[in-house]
Motif scaffolding. Sequence first.
Motif, PDB file in Angstrom:
ATOM      1  N   ILE A  45      -0.448   2.183  17.704  1.00 16.48           N
ATOM      2  CA  ILE A  45       0.972   2.215  17.347  1.00 16.48           C
ATOM      3  C   ILE A  45       1.735   1.433  18.397  1.00 16.48           C
ATOM      4  CG2 ILE A  45       2.992   3.716  17.073  1.00 16.48           C
ATOM      5  CD1 ILE A  45       1.158   5.750  15.731  1.00 16.48           C
ATOM      6  N   GLU A  46       2.328   0.327  17.954  1.00 14.90           N
ATOM      7  CA  GLU A  46       2.971  -0.585  18.897  1.00 14.90           C
ATOM      8  C   GLU A  46       4.456  -0.287  19.037  1.00 14.90           C
ATOM      9  OE1 GLU A  46       1.816  -4.807  18.175  1.00 14.90           O
ATOM     10  OE2 GLU A  46       0.476  -3.858  16.727  1.00 14.90           O
ATOM     11  N   PRO A  47       4.993  -0.626  20.189  1.00 10.23           N
ATOM     12  CA  PRO A  47       6.445  -0.523  20.338  1.00 10.23           C
ATOM     13  C   PRO A  47       7.099  -1.640  19.531  1.00 10.23           C
ATOM     14  CG  PRO A  47       5.513  -1.590  22.252  1.00 10.23           C
ATOM     15  CD  PRO A  47       4.353  -1.172  21.393  1.00 10.23           C
ATOM     16  N   PHE A  48       8.401  -1.544  19.282  1.00 16.29           N
ATOM     17  CA  PHE A  48       9.143  -2.674  18.734  1.00 16.29           C
ATOM     18  C   PHE A  48       9.229  -3.712  19.847  1.00 16.29           C
ATOM     19  CE2 PHE A  48      11.967   0.081  15.708  1.00 16.29           C
ATOM     20  CZ  PHE A  48      10.853   0.441  14.998  1.00 16.29           C
ATOM     21  N   TYR A  95       7.508  -4.883   7.360  1.00 16.51           N
ATOM     22  CA  TYR A  95       8.170  -3.960   8.290  1.00 16.51           C
ATOM     23  C   TYR A  95       7.110  -3.254   9.131  1.00 16.51           C
ATOM     24  CZ  TYR A  95      11.124   0.007   9.777  1.00 16.51           C
ATOM     25  OH  TYR A  95      11.804   0.950  10.499  1.00 16.51           O
ATOM     26  N   GLN A 102      10.563   5.498  18.096  1.00 21.33           N
ATOM     27  CA  GLN A 102      11.017   4.268  17.435  1.00 21.33           C
ATOM     28  C   GLN A 102      10.442   4.149  16.036  1.00 21.33           C
ATOM     29  OE1 GLN A 102       9.492   1.110  19.900  1.00 21.33           O
ATOM     30  NE2 GLN A 102      11.267   1.070  21.267  1.00 21.33           N
ATOM     31  N   ASN A 103       9.150   4.357  15.947  1.00 23.08           N
ATOM     32  CA  ASN A 103       8.457   4.103  14.690  1.00 23.08           C
ATOM     33  C   ASN A 103       8.696   5.169  13.634  1.00 23.08           C
ATOM     34  OD1 ASN A 103       6.553   1.632  14.575  1.00 23.08           O
ATOM     35  ND2 ASN A 103       6.399   2.347  16.683  1.00 23.08           N
ATOM     36  N   LEU A 104       8.704   6.445  14.051  1.00 22.44           N
ATOM     37  CA  LEU A 104       8.840   7.517  13.068  1.00 22.44           C
ATOM     38  C   LEU A 104      10.280   7.764  12.640  1.00 22.44           C
ATOM     39  CD1 LEU A 104       6.437  10.364  14.256  1.00 22.44           C
ATOM     40  CD2 LEU A 104       5.983   8.522  12.637  1.00 22.44           C
ATOM     41  N   PHE A 105      11.203   7.629  13.589  1.00 22.59           N
ATOM     42  CA  PHE A 105      12.567   8.089  13.301  1.00 22.59           C
ATOM     43  C   PHE A 105      13.656   7.047  13.552  1.00 22.59           C
ATOM     44  CE2 PHE A 105      10.324  12.002  14.960  1.00 22.59           C
ATOM     45  CZ  PHE A 105      10.167  12.614  13.735  1.00 22.59           C
ATOM     46  N   ILE A 106      13.356   5.963  14.254  1.00 26.69           N
ATOM     47  CA  ILE A 106      14.329   4.982  14.736  1.00 26.69           C
ATOM     48  C   ILE A 106      15.229   5.612  15.797  1.00 26.69           C
ATOM     49  CG2 ILE A 106      16.119   3.296  14.167  1.00 26.69           C
ATOM     50  CD1 ILE A 106      14.895   3.078  11.376  1.00 26.69           C
ATOM     51  N   HIS A 164       2.251   1.814  10.985  1.00 22.18           N
ATOM     52  CA  HIS A 164       2.181   2.907  11.959  1.00 22.18           C
ATOM     53  C   HIS A 164       2.317   4.277  11.298  1.00 22.18           C
ATOM     54  CE1 HIS A 164       3.614  -0.410  14.883  1.00 22.18           C
ATOM     55  NE2 HIS A 164       2.299  -0.390  14.818  1.00 22.18           N
ATOM     56  N   PHE A 165       3.102   4.332  10.229  1.00 30.36           N
ATOM     57  CA  PHE A 165       3.173   5.588   9.468  1.00 30.36           C
ATOM     58  C   PHE A 165       1.790   5.947   8.923  1.00 30.36           C
ATOM     59  CE2 PHE A 165       7.800   4.645   8.913  1.00 30.36           C
ATOM     60  CZ  PHE A 165       8.288   5.839   9.396  1.00 30.36           C
ATOM     61  N   GLU A 214       8.190   7.305  23.373  1.00 30.50           N
ATOM     62  CA  GLU A 214       9.212   6.340  22.942  1.00 30.50           C
ATOM     63  C   GLU A 214       8.714   5.491  21.769  1.00 30.50           C
ATOM     64  OE1 GLU A 214      10.798   3.801  25.998  1.00 30.50           O
ATOM     65  OE2 GLU A 214      12.315   2.978  24.633  1.00 30.50           O
ATOM     66  N   LYS A 215       7.464   5.044  21.865  1.00 28.44           N
ATOM     67  CA  LYS A 215       6.892   4.260  20.764  1.00 28.44           C
ATOM     68  C   LYS A 215       6.937   5.051  19.457  1.00 28.44           C
ATOM     69  CE  LYS A 215       2.687   3.257  22.057  1.00 28.44           C
ATOM     70  NZ  LYS A 215       1.321   2.697  22.101  1.00 28.44           N
ATOM     71  N   CYS A 250       6.801  -0.632  11.019  1.00 22.67           N
ATOM     72  CA  CYS A 250       6.554   0.811  11.047  1.00 22.67           C
ATOM     73  C   CYS A 250       5.629   1.254   9.928  1.00 22.67           C
ATOM     74  CB  CYS A 250       7.862   1.581  10.955  1.00 22.67           C
ATOM     75  SG  CYS A 250       8.986   1.189  12.296  1.00 22.67           S
ATOM     76  N   SER A 282      12.673   6.345   6.692  1.00 25.84           N
ATOM     77  CA  SER A 282      11.518   6.729   7.513  1.00 25.84           C
ATOM     78  C   SER A 282      10.961   8.065   7.042  1.00 25.84           C
ATOM     79  CB  SER A 282      11.925   6.842   8.986  1.00 25.84           C
ATOM     80  OG  SER A 282      12.548   5.664   9.441  1.00 25.84           O
ATOM     81  N   ARG A 327       6.223   6.627  27.693  1.00 28.63           N
ATOM     82  CA  ARG A 327       6.055   5.385  26.946  1.00 28.63           C
ATOM     83  C   ARG A 327       5.523   5.644  25.537  1.00 28.63           C
ATOM     84  NH1 ARG A 327       7.992   1.338  25.554  1.00 28.63           N
ATOM     85  NH2 ARG A 327       6.831  -0.555  25.114  1.00 28.63           N
TER      86      ARG A 327
END
Lengths: 393, 393
Positions: A16-19, A130, B265-269, A135-136, B261-262, A132, A106, B258
């Motif tokens: 799961i990558e960061p933005f 997109y 971002q991905n699950l909820f923004i 990652h979901f 935070e990833k 995410c 989301s 970290r």
Amino acid sequence: MSPERPTHTARRMADIEPFHVMELLGRARELEAAGHDIVHMEIGEPDFGTPEPIIERARQALTDGHTHYTPALGLPALREAIAGHYRDRYGVEIDPGRVVITPGASGALLLALGVLLDRDDELLLADPGYPCNRHFARFVEGQARGVPVDATTRYQLDAERLSAHWNERCVAALVASPSNPTGTLLERSELAALAESVRVRSGRLIVDEIYHGLTYGIEAETVLAVDHGAFVVNSFSKYFCMTGWRLGWLVAPEEYQREVEKLMQNLFIAAPTLAQHAALAAFEPETRKILESRRAEFERRRDFLLPALRELGFEIPVEPRGAFYLYADCSRFGDSKQLASDLLEKAGVAVTPGLDFGNYRPEQHLRFAYTTSMERLEEGVRRIAGFLRVDNH
Amino acid sequence: MSPERPTHTARRMADIEPFHVMELLGRARELEAAGHDIVHMEIGEPDFGTPEPIIERARQALTDGHTHYTPALGLPALREAIAGHYRDRYGVEIDPGRVVITPGASGALLLALGVLLDRDDELLLADPGYPCNRHFARFVEGQARGVPVDATTRYQLDAERLSAHWNERCVAALVASPSNPTGTLLERSELAALAESVRVRSGRLIVDEIYHGLTYGIEAETVLAVDHGAFVVNSFSKYFCMTGWRLGWLVAPEEYQREVEKLMQNLFIAAPTLAQHAALAAFEPETRKILESRRAEFERRRDFLLPALRELGFEIPVEPRGAFYLYADCSRFGDSKQLASDLLEKAGVAVTPGLDFGNYRPEQHLRFAYTTSMERLEEGVRRIAGFLRVDNH
């Protein structure tokens, strides 16, 4: 007691990558704090605030004391309003019982993938797309299988590619129309072909329709017109300019209602109450008028930015007709990550490198968002032009 | 195109149960719609609305146009206010960088379990407990292992039980203080013993502190006073009376920042913006005064309901000193599910059967929530008394 214990982290987190754009945004903020002016063309939300009639409805809800939980599936009146929206806008009849109000799109995606994907089950989706989404899938121990798409299918998954990539682990395919980052749409016949292709494989089609309403010279088609077995993910964030309210919806097939409700109760309890009350004003004529004038403004921006970027040498082979993004091939100027960094540092323009949207040629692409004023877009184009002249000619 | 395809549902859904009380609530609403008066003692949220200073701050945020996304981890000012809350209330110093603003405590739990649990990893937790906890674990393909607890440990997991049930698949233990459904707390020494017990096994302790503030004759201790390696889940829902705003927080160990935070971002923004702005008023003296008078009211209700139920023959062996629940052994009156149904149908009182809280003697227990006025609680007790006299004597 010191935390000297080892840090056990679930393996999914490695996938799961960061933005990646957040780093760039952080650097943009640093530059701004140091007095530099930055043109923001990286931001994935409308620059417009929430329309006043929606704000006013929220004020009323505060006065009326609507601060408790709603039912898990959402306010009945809002579920009915959304069903009405499908009737009015698309001529499609939807039982309001199939509409689930979710914490953003989301939340809707998490519900859909949660009821569909077993561990190691696969989800087909377009690459680029997109970020995410994959990652979901990974979050619930499923696996997203990106299908490379390019200009030949308007960057969309089509029935042919779907059947070529489908395997026995696949249970669903996810498409987005209009797409982030490419702004392209699927036509009704293409949605029908995808639906049929998934259906004969006993899979499910999930369609991300969150940019519906933001289309230029074309109307977006909902998959519900051709497939009542599909899952539709939608949102109040983009067209309705309600990003910060975290409100979306899922239209689930009837036979999944019970499962979706269980998950909704357990994962979220309910979507934010105030946002739900406010959103009741989203479908009113007064609000629609405001939103349509904003849509026209986005169209003007696209009509400026698209030829301007092409003029500069960015390749955008398919006309983006929705959302607020242009996905441009920047390969003649070098690697997109480096280019994005240079544009920020040397030209004061923030854009998103392709890296955030998948594994298919990300280094050749940049995403430009036209979520800032025409004046700022013009300034951005001037700066990019100046940078490219100095740097490449 | 008809949806004749088979309904493939992820296997997890067979293990994720609905809130059983929802059925009962649905029936209660039917009865009310038919003109019957129902005393609600099943509802897990404060009957009080959100305090006016918080509402007022939300109004201001609407006026100021705060409708866009916040940073993924939340408004810096709110993260700092929460760190200040730990300093002021517990004398514990927390780096605001460790505080993540989440969509409810539900969001915080999903983040914590998402970064900790691999597939088939186990999470130890007390049975009875909050039902969603085991479903969160199952959602990410982990497994909750319920540890039966009873009056001998005040219905709490202790270090002894933890070590007896820990196995090589366990990566974390989750406790709640005060607990739902039992209202009991863990003392500081007990938290320290649990923390140490988990630490030596290279696991992590997750502590649900969402009912902090709602304690009677005792102050709740935060695990952060004894273990900076723990995950803390908290919420604005209960003490702060903000259920419908869907706002909570996670305090994560520094070494997980970290990853958290990833996922955020991905699950909820991000968490809802308006709620975050509103919550800035939650820690102000004026708000605190309102909340403390409500706390006192909950205490009066407990002080009435606890002896009243004992008097009627319900066994509540440990004094509940927090939250707004009494977990009562009703076995002398029969099976709890039947009893809950009878109380609703024949006495007009809605309570929650033990079934919603786990697998350890659920049929012997009912949860009574004192989230309604003293007058209604008195009426409820009168009705229960009348029903039991007719039915059992």
